[in-house]
Enzyme design. Structure first.
Site, PDB file in Angstrom:
ATOM      1  CB  CYS A 195      26.913 -12.215  35.875  1.00 10.91           C
ATOM      2  SG  CYS A 195      27.196 -11.149  36.470  1.00 10.91           S
TER       3      CYS A 195
ATOM      4  CG  HIS B  34      24.217   7.846  23.744  1.00 10.35           C
ATOM      5  ND1 HIS B  34      24.601   9.228  23.232  1.00 10.35           N
ATOM      6  CD2 HIS B  34      24.032   7.726  22.887  1.00 10.35           C
ATOM      7  CE1 HIS B  34      24.054   9.580  21.913  1.00 10.35           C
ATOM      8  NE2 HIS B  34      23.273   8.574  21.696  1.00 10.35           N
TER       9      HIS B  34
ATOM     10  CG  ASP C 273      29.250  14.358  31.878  1.00 10.27           C
ATOM     11  OD1 ASP C 273      27.990  14.696  32.527  1.00 10.27           O
ATOM     12  OD2 ASP C 273      28.984  15.317  30.685  1.00 10.27           O
TER      13      ASP C 273
ATOM     14  CB  CYS D 209      29.340  -8.087  34.740  1.00  6.24           C
ATOM     15  SG  CYS D 209      29.437  -9.881  34.321  1.00  6.24           S
TER      16      CYS D 209
ATOM     17  N   GLY E  98      23.991  22.401  23.983  1.00  5.69           N
ATOM     18  CA  GLY E  98      25.620  22.449  22.826  1.00  5.69           C
ATOM     19  C   GLY E  98      25.099  20.691  22.231  1.00  5.69           C
TER      20      GLY E  98
HETATM   21 ZN    ZN Z   1      29.479 -11.150  36.638  1.00  6.27          ZN
END
Ligand code: ZN
Length: 249
Positions: A134, A123, A108, A131, A192
């Site tokens: 690319c 994570h 978050d 992307c 937590g």
């Molecule tokens: Zn791209």
């Protein structure tokens, strides 16, 4: 009961003051008070959505279906969540030299928003899109998420949230920095985390195995509870606010 909690808080404050390097390890429990639902457990995201939508193979095979769920789960109230007192206390400890390194399992971005800088987002984080063709990273925006699946403006490739899907490896630098910190820390403060997601859950265990002190903050019991040297059975904000006051008294 409250005497026991107070005693645990005092012991934890002593460990934090004396530790040869403190590492913090946070999970979904620290962000609940910022209005972010956990994935697991009652009221969790996986009670309402099929987790296989976040498997990398399924995402690539049918990105439109996965993205419809991803947009609802992660981006419907995107950017509205604010860090809470627990995030702010940990950020202030970094500035005060009390906290050496922070590893979060959360995507978050709230630790960054609170000002933490010596930080690994184990994570990944949802505020960037990656992307698949690319490799460009772009800020997640309403514009990009307007038509699904979102496409890279430069090359037309499929965009994926820059966090770890099921079946994907942990980002290399976050992994390296986190385990390097666990190899050095004299104490680990777990806040937590249920301790059920690997390899992340290895980190506190690695500190403990080397003889480090394990402090746990969690209102419920977790996989770490039996191993913790000090257990504080409170919510993250209350526990960290009270610890902070003890450290400054
Ligand atoms: Zn791209």
């Amino acid at each position: 009961m409250d005497d026991e909690v107070e005693a645990a808080l005092r012991r934890a404050a002593g460990v934090i003051r004396e530790a040869e390097g403190l590492m913090a390890f946070t999970g979904a429990g620290i962000s609940v008070e910022s209005g972010i639902p956990p994935f697991r457990g009652p009221g969790g995201v996986w009670g309402r959505y099929d987790p296989s939508l976040l498997e990398i193979g399924r995402f690539r095979a049918d990105p439109a279906a996965s993205w419809a769920a991803i947009r609802e789960i992660f981006y419907a109230s995107f950017g509205k969540a604010e860090p809470n007192a627990a995030h702010r206390v940990l950020a202030s400890w970094e500035g005060e030299g009390l906290l050496g390194f922070l590893v979060t399992q959360n995507i978050d971005g709230l630790h960054r928003k609170a000002g933490s800088r010596r930080l690994a987002e184990f994570h990944g984080a949802m505020d960037l899109l990656l992307c698949e063709r690319c490799g460009e990273r772009l800020a997640a925006s309403a514009d990009l998420l307007g038509s699904l699946p979102p496409r890279c403006p430069s090359c037309g490739g499929l965009l994926k949230p820059d966090f770890v899907f099921f079946g994907e490896a942990i980002p290399r630098e976050a992994y390296r920095a986190s385990f390097a910190s666990a190899e050095e820390a004299g104490a680990c403060l777990v806040v937590g985390s249920t301790g059920t997601v690997y390899p992340a859950a290895e980190l506190p265990l690695a500190v403990k195995r080397r003889g480090g002190v394990l402090i746990e903050i969690d209102p419920g019991t977790t996989e770490f509870s039996g191993l913790a040297d000090v257990r504080i059975p409170l919510g993250a904000s209350e526990a960290l606010t009270r610890l902070d006051a003890l450290l400054k008294s």
